[in-house]
Design a protein around this motif. Structure first.
Motif, PDB file in Angstrom:
ATOM      1  N   SER A 195       0.880  -1.172   0.000  1.00 32.32           N
ATOM      2  CA  SER A 195       0.000   0.000   0.000  1.00 32.32           C
ATOM      3  C   SER A 195       0.914   1.218   0.000  1.00 32.32           C
ATOM      4  O   SER A 195       2.145   1.084  -0.014  1.00 32.32           O
ATOM      5  N   ALA A 196       0.324   2.408   0.091  1.00 30.37           N
ATOM      6  CA  ALA A 196       1.151   3.619   0.115  1.00 30.37           C
ATOM      7  C   ALA A 196       2.041   3.646   1.363  1.00 30.37           C
ATOM      8  O   ALA A 196       3.120   4.233   1.352  1.00 30.37           O
ATOM      9  N   ASP A 197       1.592   2.967   2.446  1.00 32.00           N
ATOM     10  CA  ASP A 197       2.350   3.007   3.703  1.00 32.00           C
ATOM     11  C   ASP A 197       3.241   1.792   3.937  1.00 32.00           C
ATOM     12  O   ASP A 197       4.086   1.799   4.823  1.00 32.00           O
ATOM     13  N   GLU A 198       2.989   0.730   3.201  1.00 25.58           N
ATOM     14  CA  GLU A 198       3.687  -0.532   3.458  1.00 25.58           C
ATOM     15  C   GLU A 198       4.181  -1.091   2.129  1.00 25.58           C
ATOM     16  O   GLU A 198       3.373  -1.288   1.204  1.00 25.58           O
ATOM     17  N   ASN A 199       5.461  -1.319   1.997  1.00 26.26           N
ATOM     18  CA  ASN A 199       6.024  -1.821   0.735  1.00 26.26           C
ATOM     19  C   ASN A 199       5.548  -0.985  -0.458  1.00 26.26           C
ATOM     20  O   ASN A 199       5.055  -1.522  -1.463  1.00 26.26           O
ATOM     21  N   ALA A 200       5.704   0.330  -0.346  1.00 25.35           N
ATOM     22  CA  ALA A 200       5.212   1.234  -1.403  1.00 25.35           C
ATOM     23  C   ALA A 200       5.920   0.971  -2.731  1.00 25.35           C
ATOM     24  O   ALA A 200       5.343   1.175  -3.809  1.00 25.35           O
ATOM     25  N   ASP A 201       7.165   0.486  -2.672  1.00 26.35           N
ATOM     26  CA  ASP A 201       7.878   0.159  -3.908  1.00 26.35           C
ATOM     27  C   ASP A 201       7.183  -0.985  -4.644  1.00 26.35           C
ATOM     28  O   ASP A 201       7.080  -0.996  -5.871  1.00 26.35           O
TER      29      ASP A 201
END
Ligand SMILES: Cc1cc2nc3c(=O)[nH]c(=O)nc-3n(C[C@H](O)[C@H](O)[C@H](O)COP(=O)(O)OP(=O)(O)OC[C@H]3O[C@@H](n4cnc5c(N)ncnc54)[C@H](O)[C@@H]3O)c2cc1C
Length: 469
Positions: A195-201
């Motif tokens: 997500s944008a906050d978690e593993n955004a890459d």
């Protein structure tokens, strides 16, 4: 049977990995999964291994019909223990037949079809094997949509991971631009989230990078309010087709954001050209000027364009599953000058028999909005996607049909946007340069780094592959 002249199965590691599993091994897999396992001796084996493209006829050692992320992780473990190649199946639509492999393990998600909608937050969560018909039926119950694919049986996740062009592209952009989260099972069996906050890459990579990084067991997509559209089909035949084709180009080049449109050029049994325009208008006009311009072109023989529900629009284009042989190839183009349109008309007539065609999808409007590209997808700034769709049934025509698609695509190359094709439509015989060009060198390098992080041993290579750096 596939014509031996064509190596359409471009897996370099194929051959040493073809396995037959013992009954004991199959039973071991059966007893560990919550879902079911289909092996070559089972009655449903042929139905379950079949995919959209009848040119692809592969016999996996086992098909793990998963019902959750836990099953997918167990399937990866099993494949590793038995040194099996892995293929991932969603809707089974990819024309390259990536969803099935010879002698390997198919991780089949087609039993995982739930779509949950949060109407207030305007978010849908689709399980890894949901189809667009599942998705649209669930979201339309709330009067909501996301721009998806135009054929109901196509997989939501498979299409979204490759980009996603459809009836609402001009209005809302690419499907992958709407991905806001995912539950992913990586090839080492870990369940992670993006997500944008978690593993955004990883989220960036999932927006266009295909099924390279893991099996997506749940995808979260943004929704927009929409219930009714003006759509249907306008069909032209004969001498008027050229003028109708030019009008399509002119109307779409003016880039009306409330009108998405695709066309298909074909020929009938008498080799007379046919043009089918499929508009989808969502503006407030009762009789929009763009549609008047298209309707008044010469050669119009069918006009069923009307105001109808979005679900009706999603039924306008349909196609047989698993009956025809397909070979698709094409280019994103910078423009559609008269010279190119004339070339396409000539190529179409040269095919010499129906039912193949040339499809052109417009990319005007919302795909261009992203200032900083929110994902890996590399074609948003092209003007149109031009695809040669060879479609036939008789294996004796394999050479003729495949040559036609290849040669017609080569003729379009001078107008190509990047030299790359659309990874959602590419066959398995595309060279890596075409895949790299589809993303652009910079994005491709970044994707290769992501691949090293999430699938370093390239277990997920039956796709438009991004080899780990
Ligand atoms: C008739 C037809 C109509 C189409 N219409 C459109 C269209 O309107 N717009 C458009 O943009 N494209 C369209 N496509 C192309 C389609 O989006 C791609 O071929 C896509 O890969 C199909 O996804 P699938 O799940 O149905 O296919 P599958 O063959 O099941 O899957 C293809 C590949 O996608 C990946 N994949 C699928 N599901 C998952 C998952 N849950 N997790 C990780 N990886 C996964 C895997 O690499 C898999 O091998 C169409 C194709 C066909 C044949």
């Amino acid at each position: 049977m596939m014509n031996p002249k064509f190596n359409l199965d471009a897996d370099p590691q194929k051959g040493d990995k073809q396995k037959v599993l013992s009954d004991k091994s199959l039973d071991e897999l059966r007893s560990s999964l919550a879902g079911t396992v289909v092996g070559p001796a089972d009655a449903e084996y042929d139905a379950v291994r079949r995919c959209f493209n009848a040119l692809v006829d592969r016999r996996p050692a086992a098909i793990a019909r998963c019902v959750g992320a836990g099953d997918v992780a167990l399937a990866f473990d099993f494949a590793r223990a038995h040194e099996l190649e892995v293929a991932v199946r969603g809707g089974g639509h990819n024309p390259a037949g990536h969803c099935v492999c010879d002698g390997g393990l198919v991780i089949d998600l087609s039993l995982m079809r739930t779509v949950e909608v949060n109407g207030e937050a305007r978010i849908a969560r689709a399980d890894g094997g949901a189809t667009w018909l599942d998705f649209d039926s669930a979201t339309q119950a709330f009067g909501l949509v996301t721009p998806g694919g135009v054929v109901g049986s196509t997989g939501v996740v498979g299409l979204s991971l490759g980009g996603g062009i459809g009836h609402l592209t001009a209005q809302h952009g690419l499907t992958c631009d709407h991905i806001i989260g995912a539950e992913v099972v990586t090839s080492d069996g870990a369940v992670i989230h993006a997500s944008a906050d978690e593993n955004a890459d990883l989220l960036w990579g999932l927006r266009g990078g295909g099924g390279n990084f893991g099996v997506v067991t749940r995808l979260e997509l943004r929704l927009h309010p929409l219930e009714r559209v003006v759509g249907g089909r306008l069909v032209y035949r004969g001498a008027g087709v050229r003028e109708a084709f030019l009008r399509f180009r002119d109307v779409l080049t003016a880039a009306p954001r409330d009108l998405s449109c695709q066309v298909s050029l074909a020929i009938d049994e008498s080799l007379v050209p046919i043009l089918e325009i499929v508009p989808c208008y969502t503006g407030s006009e009762v009789d929009p000027e763009e549609l008047r311009t298209l309707r008044s072109a010469p050669g119009l023989i069918e006009d069923d364009v009307r105001r109808h529900t979005f679900l009706d629009q999603q039924r306008v284009i349909d196609t047989a599953y698993g009956e025809n042989r397909h070979y698709w190839k094409g280019h994103f183009v910078r423009e559609l000058p008269d010279e190119l349109l004339d070339e396409l008309l000539r190529r179409m007539v040269a095919l010499g028999r129906p039912p193949g065609g040339i499809m052109i999808e417009s990319l005007h409007g919302a795909p261009k909005d992203a200032d900083v590209p929110p994902g890996a997808v590399g074609f948003r700034h092209a003007a149109f996607n031009v695809s040669m769709l060879a479609v036939w049934q008789d294996p004796a025509l394999d050479a003729e049909q495949i040559d036609w698609a290849r040669e017609a695509t080569a003729a379009v190359e001078p107008w190509s946007f990047s030299g790359g094709g659309y990874i959602n439509y590419m066959q398995a015989d595309e060279p890596i340069e075409r895949v790299r060009a589809a993303f652009g060198a910079e994005a491709f390098d970044r994707l290769q780094m992501l691949k090293r992080q999430y699938d370093p041993h390239n277990i997920l290579r039956r796709n438009q592959n991004i080899p780990p750096l």
